[in-house]
Motif scaffolding. Structure first.
Motif, PDB file in Angstrom:
ATOM      1  N   GLY A 263       0.773  -1.238   0.000  1.00 53.60           N
ATOM      2  CA  GLY A 263       0.000   0.000   0.000  1.00 53.60           C
ATOM      3  C   GLY A 263       0.803   1.286   0.000  1.00 53.60           C
ATOM      4  O   GLY A 263       0.220   2.368  -0.021  1.00 53.60           O
ATOM      5  N   TYR A 264       2.125   1.197  -0.002  1.00 50.49           N
ATOM      6  CA  TYR A 264       2.935   2.415   0.039  1.00 50.49           C
ATOM      7  C   TYR A 264       2.756   3.284  -1.206  1.00 50.49           C
ATOM      8  O   TYR A 264       2.714   4.508  -1.122  1.00 50.49           O
ATOM      9  N   GLY A 265       2.672   2.667  -2.368  1.00 49.34           N
ATOM     10  CA  GLY A 265       2.460   3.433  -3.600  1.00 49.34           C
ATOM     11  C   GLY A 265       1.137   4.168  -3.565  1.00 49.34           C
ATOM     12  O   GLY A 265       1.059   5.353  -3.914  1.00 49.34           O
ATOM     13  N   LYS A 266       0.083   3.493  -3.138  1.00 48.04           N
ATOM     14  CA  LYS A 266      -1.237   4.132  -3.037  1.00 48.04           C
ATOM     15  C   LYS A 266      -1.221   5.276  -2.031  1.00 48.04           C
ATOM     16  O   LYS A 266      -1.849   6.311  -2.238  1.00 48.04           O
ATOM     17  N   ILE A 267      -0.481   5.104  -0.949  1.00 49.77           N
ATOM     18  CA  ILE A 267      -0.376   6.162   0.061  1.00 49.77           C
ATOM     19  C   ILE A 267       0.299   7.392  -0.543  1.00 49.77           C
ATOM     20  O   ILE A 267      -0.140   8.527  -0.324  1.00 49.77           O
ATOM     21  N   LEU A 268       1.362   7.195  -1.327  1.00 54.68           N
ATOM     22  CA  LEU A 268       2.038   8.323  -1.967  1.00 54.68           C
ATOM     23  C   LEU A 268       1.122   9.027  -2.968  1.00 54.68           C
ATOM     24  O   LEU A 268       1.071  10.258  -3.009  1.00 54.68           O
ATOM     25  N   VAL A 269       0.385   8.274  -3.772  1.00 49.50           N
ATOM     26  CA  VAL A 269      -0.550   8.884  -4.723  1.00 49.50           C
ATOM     27  C   VAL A 269      -1.600   9.700  -3.968  1.00 49.50           C
ATOM     28  O   VAL A 269      -1.892  10.847  -4.330  1.00 49.50           O
ATOM     29  N   ALA A 270      -2.173   9.120  -2.917  1.00 49.46           N
ATOM     30  CA  ALA A 270      -3.199   9.825  -2.134  1.00 49.46           C
ATOM     31  C   ALA A 270      -2.627  11.085  -1.486  1.00 49.46           C
ATOM     32  O   ALA A 270      -3.290  12.128  -1.444  1.00 49.46           O
ATOM     33  N   TYR A 271      -1.402  11.007  -1.001  1.00 52.13           N
ATOM     34  CA  TYR A 271      -0.752  12.157  -0.375  1.00 52.13           C
ATOM     35  C   TYR A 271      -0.589  13.294  -1.387  1.00 52.13           C
ATOM     36  O   TYR A 271      -0.930  14.447  -1.098  1.00 52.13           O
ATOM     37  N   VAL A 272      -0.073  12.975  -2.559  1.00 59.06           N
ATOM     38  CA  VAL A 272       0.115  13.990  -3.595  1.00 59.06           C
ATOM     39  C   VAL A 272      -1.224  14.602  -3.981  1.00 59.06           C
ATOM     40  O   VAL A 272      -1.359  15.830  -4.086  1.00 59.06           O
ATOM     41  N   ALA A 273      -2.231  13.770  -4.172  1.00 54.83           N
ATOM     42  CA  ALA A 273      -3.556  14.271  -4.546  1.00 54.83           C
ATOM     43  C   ALA A 273      -4.096  15.224  -3.478  1.00 54.83           C
ATOM     44  O   ALA A 273      -4.645  16.287  -3.798  1.00 54.83           O
ATOM     45  N   GLU A 274      -3.918  14.865  -2.236  1.00 53.12           N
ATOM     46  CA  GLU A 274      -4.404  15.713  -1.140  1.00 53.12           C
ATOM     47  C   GLU A 274      -3.615  17.019  -1.046  1.00 53.12           C
ATOM     48  O   GLU A 274      -4.186  18.088  -0.875  1.00 53.12           O
ATOM     49  N   GLN A 275      -2.300  16.939  -1.172  1.00 48.97           N
ATOM     50  CA  GLN A 275      -1.452  18.122  -1.049  1.00 48.97           C
ATOM     51  C   GLN A 275      -1.690  19.146  -2.155  1.00 48.97           C
ATOM     52  O   GLN A 275      -1.555  20.340  -1.931  1.00 48.97           O
ATOM     53  N   TYR A 276      -2.020  18.673  -3.336  1.00 50.61           N
ATOM     54  CA  TYR A 276      -2.123  19.576  -4.478  1.00 50.61           C
ATOM     55  C   TYR A 276      -3.560  19.874  -4.898  1.00 50.61           C
ATOM     56  O   TYR A 276      -3.766  20.681  -5.813  1.00 50.61           O
ATOM     57  N   ALA A 277      -4.539  19.269  -4.255  1.00 55.25           N
ATOM     58  CA  ALA A 277      -5.942  19.569  -4.559  1.00 55.25           C
ATOM     59  C   ALA A 277      -6.195  21.047  -4.289  1.00 55.25           C
ATOM     60  O   ALA A 277      -5.712  21.612  -3.314  1.00 55.25           O
ATOM     61  N   GLY A 278      -6.928  21.681  -5.186  1.00 53.40           N
ATOM     62  CA  GLY A 278      -7.200  23.098  -5.041  1.00 53.40           C
ATOM     63  C   GLY A 278      -6.188  23.973  -5.762  1.00 53.40           C
ATOM     64  O   GLY A 278      -6.482  25.103  -6.135  1.00 53.40           O
TER      65      GLY A 278
END
Length: 147
Positions: free
Chosen positions: A73-88
């Motif tokens: 799940g580390y790859g999915k965690i990184l994708v989710a982190y990037v999506a959250e950090q850059y949303a908006g």
């Protein structure tokens, strides 16, 4: 678990970077202009590099998880982190990858959908054939998801 932004000496993670992009001069094309993140969970487990491609598009240029830690799940965690950090700040997160039975399904599970293809990308830009799961990668497949 902690995700850290790396601003200096990004090449100290070259072994991880080369898992996702196996030609160093190709990594050099985006590493300095990209934001790099590493996932530390009692040691570095993975990394990603993202770049601003203009017009509200953020591109994940490199995403890699140490082979000993893949499938956790580390790859999915990184994708989710990037999506959250850059949303908006961005409207689209995109990734370009080879047409591989390993990577395409992973990104689709992370909410990406196929967008477009660049024919012959790997054969024209790399100095050697690249294979994944016994299949030569030829075209670059772009996938996108909304942020």
């Amino acid at each position: 678990m902690e995700i850290k932004k790396i601003s200096n000496d990004k090449k100290r993670y070259l072994s991880l970077l080369m898992l996702a992009d196996e030609q160093e001069d190709m990594v050099d094309r985006y590493l300095d202009r990209g934001a790099m993140y590493v996932l530390d969970d009692n040691g570095i487990k993975g990394e990603c590099v993202v770049t601003d491609e203009g017009n509200g598009v953020l591109e994940m240029k490199n995403l890699a998880v140490d082979p000993k830690w893949q499938g956790r799940g580390y790859g999915k965690i990184l994708v989710a982190y990037v999506a959250e950090q850059y949303a908006g700040r961005y409207s689209i997160l995109q990734v370009g990858t080879g047409d591989s039975p390993l990577t395409i399904p992973f990104y689709e599970k992370c909410g990406f959908e196929r967008s477009h293809t660049i024919p012959n990308f790997f054969t024209e830009h790399y100095d050697h054939p690249i294979y994944e799961c016994g299949k030569q990668l030829i075209d670059m497949v772009y996938l996108r998801r909304k942020l």
